[in-house]
Design a protein around this motif. Structure first.
Motif, short mmCIF file in Angstrom:
data_model
loop_
_atom_site.label_atom_id
_atom_site.label_comp_id
_atom_site.label_asym_id
_atom_site.label_seq_id
_atom_site.Cartn_x
_atom_site.Cartn_y
_atom_site.Cartn_z
N ALA A 7 46.41 -40.01 7.75
CA ALA A 7 47.95 -40.01 6.78
C ALA A 7 47.50 -38.79 6.09
O ALA A 7 48.13 -37.97 5.77
N ASP B 223 51.88 -41.86 9.36
CA ASP B 223 51.50 -43.24 9.06
C ASP B 223 51.26 -44.17 10.46
O ASP B 223 51.35 -44.35 10.78
N GLY C 159 46.16 -52.98 6.04
CA GLY C 159 47.03 -51.63 7.20
C GLY C 159 47.40 -52.34 8.72
O GLY C 159 47.32 -51.42 9.54
#
Length: 297
Positions: free
Chosen positions: A126, A132, A234
């Motif tokens: 990132a 992402d 995440g």
């Protein structure tokens, strides 16, 4: 294929055969990463090998390496993922490397190492590539290509000697016509702001060093080190309907709702129960919003 000693790749007449994919420099990487106080104690770059995990594990079993050894290959002919799946890519199109760690935490918590590596790698990508990157439990790295989740990397941890060898494979500059399967992706296809593998590798290793230190300082406690909450934040698997393909040809269908203190995926079943999954292949069926996701790896 016999690995070449570090530096031999610089003598390879074909090293500039693809100008978009320059070779890595072992000496430059060692100057940047191997120094007093660093986790990384050695770093070798070889032109080609079968599997960096197998090579480093063999050296660890013989006591030839210490914690912090890093082995990088420009090409792997027998790269492996989970469940002995093959991992293949054109030379210098990705990052294929393994590290050797000897955690000083209770062995019962070593199962967090693949998840820790995923968190560290996603954070590094990132920052350094502007991509992402999401985590598919337990050890896949996902990026978005043309609105679809694609697997761009994988992590494989194996016991070796007194510690663990962790292998990381990342598709960096693969073009669409080079993808091994339709569900694969690469940083380039996900719109990375750069595909120079040198800064990407440095970023991943520095991030891994940082997370490993936090985890060890917390004696492997995933909550105190914030590893558990960071992984969950995440994780693309949570909130989805999934099918867990378990050892022994068993299956479990339900919603992935949490990652527990042992790093297991908690699946809520239709009958109202919650079952932890410690090992298995996870298929994403539907996103939290109800859209079909399909299998990502």
């Amino acid at each position: 294929m016999t690995p070449q000693p570090p530096g031999n790749q610089d003598k390879d007449a074909g090293r500039w055969s693809d100008l978009d994919r320059p070779p890595l420099s072992g000496p430059a990487l060692r100057r940047a990463l191997v120094h007093p106080g660093s986790l990384w104690t050695s770093l070798d770059v070889v032109a080609a090998t079968g599997s960096t995990n197998s090579d480093l594990a063999a050296r660890a079993a013989k006591g030839e390496v210490t914690e912090g050894a890093v082995l990088v290959a420009e090409e792997q002919s027998a790269g492996r993922g989970r469940l002995d799946r093959r991992w293949s890519a054109p030379p210098r199109s990705g990052l294929f490397f393994s590290v050797y760690l000897t955690p000083r935490v209770p062995m019962a918590r070593w199962g967090w190492l693949p998840l820790l590596t995923g968190v560290a790698t996603a954070a590094a990508l990132a920052r350094s590539a502007g991509v992402d990157t999401l985590l598919k439990w337990p050890n896949d790295l996902l990026v978005t290509v043309d609105g679809e989740e694609r697997k761009t990397g994988g992590i494989l941890a194996e016991r070796a000697g007194d510690g663990v060898v962790i292998g990381i494979g990342l598709n960096v500059s693969l073009r669409a016509d080079e993808l091994p399967v339709p569900t694969a992706g690469s940083l380039a296809l996900a719109g990375a702001r750069g595909t120079d593998r040198d800064p990407l590798l440095r970023a991943v290793l520095r991030s891994l060093e940082d997370w490993y230190a936090r985890w060890q300082d917390a004696i492997g406690d995933p909550a105190a080190s914030r590893l558990q909450e960071t992984y969950a934040a995440g994780c693309a698997t949570l909130g989805r309907t999934v099918r867990a393909e378990l050892p022994g040809d068993a299956e479990l269908l339900g919603e992935a709702v949490a990652i527990d203190g042992e790093g297991r995926l908690i699946v809520a079943t239709e009958g109202g129960g919650r079952q932890p999954v410690a090992a298995g292949d996870i298929v994403h069926l539907r996103a939290a919003g109800g859209g079909y996701s399909g299998k990502t790896g």
